[in-house]
Design an enzyme around this catalytic site. Structure first.
Site, PDB file in Angstrom:
ATOM      1  N   SER A  26       0.896  -1.235  -0.082  1.00 55.84           N
ATOM      2  CA  SER A  26      -0.113   0.133  -0.065  1.00 55.84           C
ATOM      3  C   SER A  26       0.520   1.184   0.060  1.00 55.84           C
ATOM      4  O   SER A  26       0.390   2.493  -0.364  1.00 55.84           O
ATOM      5  CB  SER A  26      -1.030   0.059   1.235  1.00 55.84           C
ATOM      6  OG  SER A  26      -1.821  -1.174   1.110  1.00 55.84           O
ATOM      7  N   ILE A  27       1.835   1.199   0.095  1.00 52.37           N
ATOM      8  CA  ILE A  27       2.993   2.411  -0.119  1.00 52.37           C
ATOM      9  C   ILE A  27       2.769   2.924  -1.475  1.00 52.37           C
ATOM     10  O   ILE A  27       2.737   4.280  -1.507  1.00 52.37           O
ATOM     11  CB  ILE A  27       4.415   2.003   0.241  1.00 52.37           C
ATOM     12  CG1 ILE A  27       4.601   1.944   1.713  1.00 52.37           C
ATOM     13  CG2 ILE A  27       5.479   3.066  -0.410  1.00 52.37           C
ATOM     14  CD1 ILE A  27       6.048   1.612   2.086  1.00 52.37           C
TER      15      ILE A  27
END
Length: 565
Positions: A275-276
């Site tokens: 999710s970065i």
């Protein structure tokens, strides 16, 4: 007497005079023979000396005339690598009178040597054999005290690394002859050997390096992880102030470590960081004009793409705005943003921020990013939330720096910047960068990055938890890589901090969870709490510029903020 005018009568020697001339001639012949014999002897000796093989001659030349290798220092002049003058022991076997006795004597000083191997050196047909390179002074004196003929010493250099494992992956190491084999030692081998090359000054700060290593090691041990990596980068110069990879190794004895310990996770590793990547997806959607802060996207149900179904870890089952997609880390919402942007724009954007090509950082251990050769709709969806693409931590840190520093991308560097700073190149507008700063701040204030908060500092960041392939090459839910990247102070960012742990295990204090919000985020918060005072970053303690004030519990505050857009 004379004859006719103009004619000389020949002189004829008789008796003693004739004998004297003959004796002189004999003496001249003897002298000539002596000189000839001397030339023959000297020539023979030269041939004997020149009989040393080219390799041996090279070793003798190298041993008798070592070339000084320059120092490697950190940004404040602290020694990271240097060289000491030492003695190396060699033997001329032709001068050894009793090989057995010499071997017995040497084994008293070097008990770890094999006797048969040592005898082979002492009885070699060559005129030069190394016995032991780069001795300690005590060992050198012990050999002197043996008084064994044929043994002698040559001057050499020993490379030392005063910081030991602390900077091993960055600085690297050399072989016994002083040739760089890894890290900066290899990348700048010629410069370090140049007579006027001078010291190589790195961007690292040993104080920060030690602090970051402490925090990373504590996290790895707490969660029984296989390893981890962490780094600190200046968002404006892209200088790396700290870069740690665990496990690490002793550069003075790299052969004693395994390949895993010598692997630089920060530059050579390529990981799906989950999710970065939503940070980049939100930035490109805003930059492309397909999403504004008040726009909503359907995250009410999963998305089906081929045989895959995209779901959320904590589904909201409703339409979400851009800030809510980031705060709730919605895979579905990120997929909607990526589809709105389109494959071509997504790929071009990631290329601009250095995520689709090797990093230009100054070490040879640089990994190649992994992404689909055919970039279709499914790839666009999964890459939107950080799956299906693997990059190195240093690439992510540099890309995030560009997202928060006003929109300028600079290649990360391990060298201290000298002279004019790198101007960089623009990848997003300043307005987009302001938006990204606000979105990441909301994540640390209301989302999965809450445990990274530090009293006195405003932080912006994003968690990323990704499953890694198992033995069957299918994703294994037990094999996580948990990461967090943050920038601070987020109103006017100065530094990016990235930390990742490989296969952490949940503990009682985290209720069995090993996701990034429980593992990596708190560690980054600890680093920032120590880093700020160390670098003179004054606490701001205020609120994010431009955000409306909100009352109530966190959910009510987020709802009020979102409603204001």
């Amino acid at each position: 007497m004379t004859g006719q005018a103009g004619h000389a009568t020949p002189l004829v020697l008789e008796g003693a005079s004739k004998q004297a001339v003959g004796l002189c001639k004999q003496r001249l012949m003897v002298v000539a023979m002596c000189i000839l014999t001397a030339f023959v002897v000297i020539g023979g000796r030269l041939v004997d000396v020149m009989g040393v093989t080219p390799v041996e001659a090279g070793l003798v030349a190298e041993a008798t005339a070592p070339k000084e290798r320059a120092n490697i220092v950190d940004r404040n002049g602290v020694l990271l690598a240097s060289s000491l003058s030492v003695a190396s022991l060699y033997v001329d076997p032709a001068e050894v009178t009793d090989p057995q006795a010499t071997a017995t004597a040497l084994l008293q000083v070097f008990p770890d040597m094999d006797r048969d191997h040592l005898l082979g050196l002492l009885t070699s047909s060559r005129r030069f054999e190394w016995i032991r390179r780069k001795l300690e002074p005590s060992a050198q004196q012990a050999v002197r005290d043996l008084y064994q003929p044929g043994l002698d010493f040559a001057a050499e250099e020993r490379r030392i690394w005063p910081q030991g494992p602390l900077t091993s992956h960055v600085v690297g190491y050399t072989d016994i002859d002083g040739r760089g084999l890894a890290g900066i030692e290899q990348a700048f081998d010629e410069r370090l050997l140049a007579d006027s090359g001078g010291d190589v000054t790195l961007s690292l700060d040993v104080r920060i390096q030690q602090m970051v290593r402490d925090e990373l090691l504590r996290t790895v041990e707490t969660f029984s992880a296989k390893g981890g990596t962490a780094l600190v980068m200046d968002v404006h110069s892209a200088e790396i102030l700290a870069m740690v990879s665990l496990p690490d190794f002793d550069p003075a004895n790299p052969a004693a470590s395994d390949p895993v310990s010598r692997f630089n996770r920060a530059t050579l590793g390529a990981y799906e960081l989950g999710s970065i990547f939503k940070t980049f997806t939100a930035a490109m959607a805003f930059e492309a004009g397909v999403a504004r802060l008040g726009d909503s996207f359907d995250a009410s149900r999963p998305i089906t793409a081929g045989r895959f179904t995209i779901t959320d870890y904590k589904p909201q089952n409703r339409w979400l705005t851009l800030p809510e997609i980031m705060v709730h880390s919605s895979n579905i919402g990120a997929a909607r943003l990526a589809l709105a942007v389109g494959s071509d724009y997504q790929k071009a954007f990631l290329e601009r921020v250095g995520l689709l090509s090797r990093s230009a950082i100054e070490v040879p251990e640089v990994g190649r990013p992994l992404y689909p050769s055919s970039w279709g709709t499914l790839s666009t969806i999964t890459i939107g939330f950080g799956h299906g693409i693997a990059v190195s931590p240093v690439q992510v840190a540099a890309a995030v720096a560009a997202m928060v520093n006003g929109g300028l991308f600079r290649q990360p560097t391990l060298l201290k910047r000298q002279g004019e700073p790198d101007p960089g190149h623009r990848v997003i507008a300043e307005k987009t960068s302001e938006t990204v700063r606000m979105l990441t701040h909301l994540v640390t204030r209301f989302g999965s990055g809450r445990k990274a908060q530090v009293d006195g500092y405003l932080i912006g960041g994003k968690t990323g938890t990704a499953e890694q392939p198992g033995e069957s090459r299918r994703y294994d839910r037990r094999k996580l890589i948990s990461s967090f990247v943050a920038a601070f102070p987020i109103n006017e960012p100065q530094y990016v901090v990235f930390l990742s742990v490989d296969e952490p295990k949940g503990i009682k204090e985290t209720f069995g969870y090993a996701t990034a919000g429980w593992t990596a985020a708190p560690a980054v918060g600890n680093i920032i709490a120590r880093l700020g005072p160390m670098l003179g970053v004054l606490p701001d303690g205020g609120v994010f510029v431009g955000l409306p004030e909100a009352d109530g519990d966190p959910e009510e505050q987020l709802e009020m903020i979102v409603a204001s857009f």
